[in-house]
Design an enzyme around this catalytic site. Structure first.
Site: not given
Ligand code: DGL
Length: 263
Positions: A12, A152, A183
């Site tokens: 991630d 967050e 997301c």
């Molecule tokens: N992990 C990202 C997503 O699922 C969200 C956080 C980011 O923008 O890095 O799109």
């Protein structure tokens, strides 16, 4: 070590992907998971295709050191922009979160809403994947840039999150009764999202991805043979104490030892 006993690599942009790890561990507690979060370079959601693709390839390379049987790109933004490039070079299978989420969304009746980062929404990856399953589907998308920082901050169930979520979700037509949480962070905000838009079916792309990981293991990859709870190894490209605290909330269990890796 037999292929079945090898680890599942999960990648991630940061710590949000721990919501996907949580879903995988709930469904497949015996699996070994090696999680890699690119916390030094997050967020990916505001970056360009070229940069996200390059970062995704680099993260895939780091995960290969652990000889995974499968890589899960838990980040929606990286799945939207870097998945085909990583699949083309990876010696093991690579799955993203968009295809499982899209497949689930295509199965419900009526129009579908997609919420995600700016980079995910502007890639139209969810739209393309849903239309492959159901070419007649009507899809509405909204980029919800402020939801990642709210998650967050831990404001999962908060009047400020309600107000901001309302502003975004009101952009979706009233007839949209199914919304894909496109997301990693959004499942944590469900208390506020549900209040903002009651009677909505929320598709958690992490949960449906866990189901598709299960299908792959049941197929040729195989389940880990040891019956004890599988180990979880956490690697981050930056490990501030704040990330640790947020990560534990996303994962729903202590992070344990965090290893630092160079991106
Ligand atoms: N992990 C990202 C997503 O699922 C969200 C956080 C980011 O923008 O890095 O799109």
């Amino acid at each position: 070590m037999s292929r079945a006993d090898r680890t599942i690599g999960v990648f991630d942009s940061g710590i949000g992907g721990l919501t996907v790890v949580r879903a995988i561990r709930r469904l497949l507690p015996g699996e070994s998971i090696t999680y890699l979060g690119d916390t030094a370079r997050l967020p990916y959601g505001t970056k360009s295709h070229r940069t996200i693709e390059r970062y995704t390839l680099q993260m895939g390379e780091i995960l290969q050191r652990f000889d995974p049987k499968l890589i899960v790109v838990a980040c929606n933004t990286a799945s939207a922009h870097g998945l085909p490039a990583l699949q083309a070079v990876s010696p093991c299978p690579v799955v993203g979160v968009i295809e499982p989420g899209a497949e689930a969304a295509a199965q419900v009746k009526g129009p579908v809403g997609i919420i995600g980062t700016l980079a995910t929404v502007s890639s139209a990856s969810y739209d393309e994947a849903i239309l492959r399953h159901d070419p007649s589907k009507t899809i509405h998308s909204v980029a919800c840039t402020l939801l990642v920082p709210l998650a967050e901050e831990g404001w999962f169930d908060d009047p400020i999150t309600d107000a901001i979520a309302r502003r975004y979700l009101n952009q979706l037509p009233f007839e949209v009764k199914t919304i894909v949480l496109g997301c990693t962070h959004y499942p944590t905000l469900l208390p506020s999202l549900e209040r903002t838009r009651p009677d909505t079916r929320w598709v958690d792309s992490g949960e449906v991805t866990a189901l598709s990981v299960d299908r792959l293991l049941k197929g040729s990859l195989g389940y880990r043979t040891e019956s004890a709870r599988g180990p979880l190894r956490i690697l981050l490209t930056d490990a501030s104490s704040r990330l640790r605290e947020v990560g534990e909330r996303f994962l729903g269990e202590p992070l344990g030892n965090v290893e630092l890796v160079e991106p």
